[in-house]
Motif scaffolding. Structure first.
Motif, PDB file in Angstrom:
ATOM      1  N   SER A 114       0.857  -1.176   0.000  1.00 52.29           N
ATOM      2  CA  SER A 114       0.000   0.000   0.000  1.00 52.29           C
ATOM      3  C   SER A 114       0.894   1.226   0.000  1.00 52.29           C
ATOM      4  CB  SER A 114      -0.910   0.014   1.233  1.00 52.29           C
ATOM      5  OG  SER A 114      -1.686   1.193   1.278  1.00 52.29           O
ATOM      6  N   CYS A 115       0.669   2.144  -0.947  1.00 53.26           N
ATOM      7  CA  CYS A 115       1.515   3.334  -0.984  1.00 53.26           C
ATOM      8  C   CYS A 115       1.229   4.220   0.221  1.00 53.26           C
ATOM      9  CB  CYS A 115       1.306   4.107  -2.283  1.00 53.26           C
ATOM     10  SG  CYS A 115      -0.320   4.845  -2.462  1.00 53.26           S
ATOM     11  N   LEU A 116       2.227   5.015   0.587  1.00 51.13           N
ATOM     12  CA  LEU A 116       2.083   5.918   1.728  1.00 51.13           C
ATOM     13  C   LEU A 116       2.767   7.234   1.394  1.00 51.13           C
ATOM     14  CD1 LEU A 116       1.046   6.068   4.687  1.00 51.13           C
ATOM     15  CD2 LEU A 116       3.374   5.490   5.399  1.00 51.13           C
ATOM     16  N   PHE A 117       2.012   8.317   1.537  1.00 53.46           N
ATOM     17  CA  PHE A 117       2.562   9.647   1.328  1.00 53.46           C
ATOM     18  C   PHE A 117       1.665  10.644   2.059  1.00 53.46           C
ATOM     19  CE2 PHE A 117      -0.326   8.677  -2.125  1.00 53.46           C
ATOM     20  CZ  PHE A 117      -1.106   9.818  -2.247  1.00 53.46           C
ATOM     21  N   PRO A 118       2.165  11.830   2.398  1.00 53.95           N
ATOM     22  CA  PRO A 118       1.318  12.841   3.045  1.00 53.95           C
ATOM     23  C   PRO A 118       0.184  13.241   2.115  1.00 53.95           C
ATOM     24  CG  PRO A 118       3.648  13.417   3.207  1.00 53.95           C
ATOM     25  CD  PRO A 118       3.556  12.286   2.231  1.00 53.95           C
ATOM     26  N   ILE A 119      -1.031  13.315   2.651  1.00 53.78           N
ATOM     27  CA  ILE A 119      -2.189  13.512   1.779  1.00 53.78           C
ATOM     28  C   ILE A 119      -2.162  14.852   1.060  1.00 53.78           C
ATOM     29  CG2 ILE A 119      -3.723  14.525   3.534  1.00 53.78           C
ATOM     30  CD1 ILE A 119      -5.931  12.666   2.257  1.00 53.78           C
ATOM     31  N   ASP A 120      -1.421  15.842   1.575  1.00 54.23           N
ATOM     32  CA  ASP A 120      -1.386  17.123   0.866  1.00 54.23           C
ATOM     33  C   ASP A 120      -0.679  17.015  -0.485  1.00 54.23           C
ATOM     34  OD1 ASP A 120       1.108  16.791   1.961  1.00 54.23           O
ATOM     35  OD2 ASP A 120       1.118  18.677   3.069  1.00 54.23           O
ATOM     36  N   MET A 121       0.091  15.928  -0.688  1.00 51.06           N
ATOM     37  CA  MET A 121       0.694  15.715  -2.006  1.00 51.06           C
ATOM     38  C   MET A 121      -0.356  15.390  -3.065  1.00 51.06           C
ATOM     39  SD  MET A 121       4.145  13.575  -1.069  1.00 51.06           S
ATOM     40  CE  MET A 121       4.464  13.301  -2.792  1.00 51.06           C
ATOM     41  N   ALA A 122      -1.564  15.015  -2.637  1.00 48.92           N
ATOM     42  CA  ALA A 122      -2.639  14.702  -3.583  1.00 48.92           C
ATOM     43  C   ALA A 122      -3.172  15.952  -4.269  1.00 48.92           C
ATOM     44  CB  ALA A 122      -3.774  13.973  -2.870  1.00 48.92           C
ATOM     45  N   ARG A 123      -2.723  17.133  -3.865  1.00 51.39           N
ATOM     46  CA  ARG A 123      -3.115  18.360  -4.573  1.00 51.39           C
ATOM     47  C   ARG A 123      -2.523  18.401  -5.978  1.00 51.39           C
ATOM     48  NH1 ARG A 123      -1.253  21.140   0.447  1.00 51.39           N
ATOM     49  NH2 ARG A 123      -3.065  21.331   1.830  1.00 51.39           N
ATOM     50  N   ASP A 124      -1.395  17.723  -6.164  1.00 46.98           N
ATOM     51  CA  ASP A 124      -0.681  17.753  -7.438  1.00 46.98           C
ATOM     52  C   ASP A 124      -1.202  16.634  -8.336  1.00 46.98           C
ATOM     53  OD1 ASP A 124       1.332  17.231  -9.475  1.00 46.98           O
ATOM     54  OD2 ASP A 124       2.681  18.525  -8.333  1.00 46.98           O
ATOM     55  N   ASP A 125      -1.846  17.005  -9.427  1.00 45.92           N
ATOM     56  CA  ASP A 125      -2.426  16.009 -10.329  1.00 45.92           C
ATOM     57  C   ASP A 125      -1.393  15.008 -10.827  1.00 45.92           C
ATOM     58  OD1 ASP A 125      -4.996  17.028 -10.209  1.00 45.92           O
ATOM     59  OD2 ASP A 125      -4.701  18.380 -11.906  1.00 45.92           O
ATOM     60  N   THR A 126      -0.225  15.514 -11.205  1.00 48.51           N
ATOM     61  CA  THR A 126       0.802  14.638 -11.772  1.00 48.51           C
ATOM     62  C   THR A 126       1.311  13.650 -10.745  1.00 48.51           C
ATOM     63  OG1 THR A 126       1.473  16.355 -13.342  1.00 48.51           O
ATOM     64  CG2 THR A 126       3.040  14.574 -12.925  1.00 48.51           C
ATOM     65  N   VAL A 127       1.570  14.118  -9.537  1.00 46.19           N
ATOM     66  CA  VAL A 127       2.069  13.240  -8.479  1.00 46.19           C
ATOM     67  C   VAL A 127       1.048  12.166  -8.148  1.00 46.19           C
ATOM     68  CG1 VAL A 127       2.704  13.120  -6.050  1.00 46.19           C
ATOM     69  CG2 VAL A 127       3.638  14.937  -7.476  1.00 46.19           C
ATOM     70  N   LEU A 128      -0.205  12.549  -7.954  1.00 45.35           N
ATOM     71  CA  LEU A 128      -1.240  11.577  -7.601  1.00 45.35           C
ATOM     72  C   LEU A 128      -1.433  10.566  -8.728  1.00 45.35           C
ATOM     73  CD1 LEU A 128      -3.357  10.537  -5.675  1.00 45.35           C
ATOM     74  CD2 LEU A 128      -4.965  12.234  -6.594  1.00 45.35           C
ATOM     75  N   ARG A 129      -1.462  11.021  -9.963  1.00 43.78           N
ATOM     76  CA  ARG A 129      -1.622  10.096 -11.084  1.00 43.78           C
ATOM     77  C   ARG A 129      -0.451   9.133 -11.180  1.00 43.78           C
ATOM     78  NH1 ARG A 129      -1.434  13.471 -14.905  1.00 43.78           N
ATOM     79  NH2 ARG A 129       0.735  13.063 -15.521  1.00 43.78           N
ATOM     80  N   ASP A 130       0.761   9.635 -11.035  1.00 45.55           N
ATOM     81  CA  ASP A 130       1.938   8.765 -11.140  1.00 45.55           C
ATOM     82  C   ASP A 130       1.949   7.708 -10.040  1.00 45.55           C
ATOM     83  OD1 ASP A 130       2.721  10.190 -13.338  1.00 45.55           O
ATOM     84  OD2 ASP A 130       4.351  11.277 -12.337  1.00 45.55           O
ATOM     85  N   ILE A 131       1.615   8.121  -8.832  1.00 44.88           N
ATOM     86  CA  ILE A 131       1.591   7.156  -7.726  1.00 44.88           C
ATOM     87  C   ILE A 131       0.493   6.124  -7.946  1.00 44.88           C
ATOM     88  CG2 ILE A 131       1.103   6.869  -5.270  1.00 44.88           C
ATOM     89  CD1 ILE A 131       2.523   9.520  -4.761  1.00 44.88           C
ATOM     90  N   ALA A 132      -0.703   6.578  -8.315  1.00 43.00           N
ATOM     91  CA  ALA A 132      -1.818   5.650  -8.521  1.00 43.00           C
ATOM     92  C   ALA A 132      -1.513   4.659  -9.643  1.00 43.00           C
ATOM     93  CB  ALA A 132      -3.101   6.427  -8.823  1.00 43.00           C
ATOM     94  N   GLU A 133      -0.888   5.124 -10.715  1.00 38.58           N
ATOM     95  CA  GLU A 133      -0.532   4.220 -11.809  1.00 38.58           C
ATOM     96  C   GLU A 133       0.506   3.210 -11.367  1.00 38.58           C
ATOM     97  OE1 GLU A 133       0.704   6.609 -15.091  1.00 38.58           O
ATOM     98  OE2 GLU A 133      -1.352   7.114 -15.713  1.00 38.58           O
ATOM     99  N   ARG A 134       1.479   3.660 -10.604  1.00 38.61           N
ATOM    100  CA  ARG A 134       2.516   2.743 -10.128  1.00 38.61           C
ATOM    101  C   ARG A 134       1.909   1.671  -9.224  1.00 38.61           C
ATOM    102  NH1 ARG A 134       7.695   3.621 -10.432  1.00 38.61           N
ATOM    103  NH2 ARG A 134       7.424   5.881 -10.637  1.00 38.61           N
ATOM    104  N   VAL A 135       1.019   2.099  -8.353  1.00 39.19           N
ATOM    105  CA  VAL A 135       0.364   1.159  -7.437  1.00 39.19           C
ATOM    106  C   VAL A 135      -0.512   0.184  -8.220  1.00 39.19           C
ATOM    107  CG1 VAL A 135      -1.340   0.972  -5.585  1.00 39.19           C
ATOM    108  CG2 VAL A 135       0.452   2.710  -5.454  1.00 39.19           C
ATOM    109  N   ALA A 136      -1.279   0.683  -9.165  1.00 42.03           N
ATOM    110  CA  ALA A 136      -2.159  -0.180  -9.951  1.00 42.03           C
ATOM    111  C   ALA A 136      -1.357  -1.209 -10.746  1.00 42.03           C
ATOM    112  CB  ALA A 136      -3.022   0.668 -10.887  1.00 42.03           C
ATOM    113  N   ASN A 137      -0.263  -0.780 -11.346  1.00 41.48           N
ATOM    114  CA  ASN A 137       0.574  -1.705 -12.122  1.00 41.48           C
ATOM    115  C   ASN A 137       1.193  -2.786 -11.251  1.00 41.48           C
ATOM    116  OD1 ASN A 137       0.063  -0.344 -14.515  1.00 41.48           O
ATOM    117  ND2 ASN A 137       1.854   0.988 -14.325  1.00 41.48           N
TER     118      ASN A 137
END
Length: 457
Positions: free
Chosen positions: A188-211
């Motif tokens: 399970s990925c873990l990062f401070p939730i305020d990083m979810a403000r950045d579309d690119t960061v959230l998308r990259d993390i979600a894609e990495r986790v999904a893959n």
């Protein structure tokens, strides 16, 4: 007649020899109704009962009422062992750990037992040393310890803020394959939730986790736009088909209410995947009316909650003025369970700035949880919190339960009651995987000396 072995070491040797024959009966073993699926569980309520377990080619063929002195019809030719009423439980399922942080304590001298100190010390160590080689050796060490103690499945949170995610997730997928068949690994990925403000960061993390077939997670803490950020997390999870796993309210501040906000987000989004939330410490510091309102929403949203007694007892209410802590730091499991909320216990951190001790032994976690959270008088079905329930949280069929048709994966203890099992470390427990006792020793701490900063100073 079945051979009765009183000494645990001799029983292990006898089991080892008998298992090699491919088929045997483990007689007079004490199973628990909460963790066993069988018609033999005739004891009323949540209780132990004596049974015979028929094993063939590593799987459980049948579980029948114990017949200690009479061989069952048709089984006269089977080798059998009388367990003498010893307790047998399913192998453990540990649904909240931090394998990537494990064993870094010796090289984090600035760690002072406080939450803020742990954050700073871990951040510094991660930046300086978390290479694939460093992570791989520490995580493998931790997994061998967990396997030795009888854990068959683990969910680990992985620090995933850039650039760490590009190192940790490929390594995790390799380790998951390497440990396949011994420990089922989830990430399970873990990062401070305020990083979810950045579309690119959230998308990259979600894609990495999904893959990687993982779970989307973050640390949810009070920020002005927390509801908006939770909406973004839920939307990303829905977009990529991911379960969610949050850290929330790991504080004594009664104003911390991320658990309530997560439940409200789940309800308004009609989220259909699993949601797990760990810690939830501040709930114990809130007014009863606030607690009731929050837990009603948690129950309605179908959220699972994981309590981490070892870490929360260590960190929460830590005082730097030399005074004694005033509260346990754990969340309200009894109130949750009464509402039908699925609750689990887990190991959390191991020998790192967030918890200076531990060895991924879930018996230790359950023992401490029983004492700190008063999971006794009666013991009821609380044993499910370290096997059956976390297996359900992790969507793992065949884990956390003893049943016919399942692999013969169980832990045979020396104790014959909860009082006996929970009063000693049970270092002589016999971990049986696929019908055979394992012989994997605990790894020696000297193995870690080759990693920078981990040898004793």
């Amino acid at each position: 007649m079945a051979a009765t072995v009183s000494d645990q070491s001799a029983l292990r040797a006898h089991l080892d020899c008998t298992a090699n024959l491919g088929r045997y009966v483990l007689r007079n073993v004490r199973l628990h109704t909460a963790t066993t699926r069988t018609d033999a569980a005739t004891a009323a309520g949540n209780a132990f009962f004596l049974a015979d377990v028929n094993v063939e080619n590593g799987r459980i063929l049948a579980i029948t009422p114990a017949q200690p002195h009479i061989l069952a019809a048709g089984n006269a030719d089977l080798p059998s062992i009388d367990a003498g009423g010893r307790v047998a439980l399913p192998t453990f399922v540990d649904c909240h750990t931090h394998l990537d942080k494990s064993h870094i304590l010796p090289r984090t001298p600035a760690a002072d037992g406080t939450f803020d100190g742990a954050l700073a010390a871990t951040r510094s160590d991660r930046t300086a040393r978390w290479s694939a080689d460093d992570l791989g050796k520490r995580i493998d060490f931790a997994l061998r310890s967990a396997f030795h103690y009888g854990t068959s499945a683990i969910r680990t949170h992985l620090d995933s803020q850039p650039p760490q995610g590009r190192i940790s997730w490929p390594l995790f997928t390799e380790l998951r394959q390497h440990w396949h068949g011994r420990i089922a690994l989830q990430g399970s990925c873990l990062f401070p939730i305020d990083m979810a403000r950045d579309d690119t960061v959230l998308r990259d993390i979600a894609e990495r986790v999904a893959n990687a077939g993982g779970i989307l997670g973050a640390v949810a803490y009070p920020v002005p736009d927390i509801d908006h950020l939770l909406d973004r997390m839920f939307h990303a999870a829905s977009q990529y088909g991911l379960d969610l796993d949050f850290h929330a309210d790991e504080t004594a501040d009664p104003a911390a209410d991320a658990l309530r906000r997560i439940a409200e987000t789940a309800l308004r989004s009609s989220f259909e995947k699993k949601i797990t939330v760990g810690h939830c410490c501040s709930l114990a510091m809130q007014e009863p009316s606030v607690v009731d309102a929050t837990l009603d929403k948690v129950a309605a949203a179908g959220i699972n909650v994981v309590a981490l007694p070892t870490c929360n007892l260590y960190l929460q209410d830590r005082r730097t003025d030399g005074t004694t802590p005033r509260w346990r730091g754990v969340t309200l499991l009894h109130e949750m369970k009464r509402r039908g909320i699925a609750v689990a216990l887990a190991s959390d951190n191991t020998r790192d700035p967030f918890h200076a001790y531990g060895d991924l032994d879930m018996l230790e976690t359950f023992r401490l949880g029983t004492r700190a959270l008063h999971l006794d008088h009666p013991h009821g079905d609380w044993i499910r919190t370290v096997c059956t329930t976390p297996a359900q949280v992790m969507r793992l069929d065949g884990h956390g339960v003893i049943a016919a048709g399942q692999p013969a994966d169980l832990i045979l203890f020396e104790g014959r009651s909860w009082s006996e099992v929970l009063s000693r470390a049970e270092s002589n427990r016999i971990v049986i995987r696929n019908g055979s006792p394992i012989s994997t020793p605990l790894p020696a701490y000297t193995e870690l000396d080759a990693l920078e900063g981990l040898a004793p100073g």
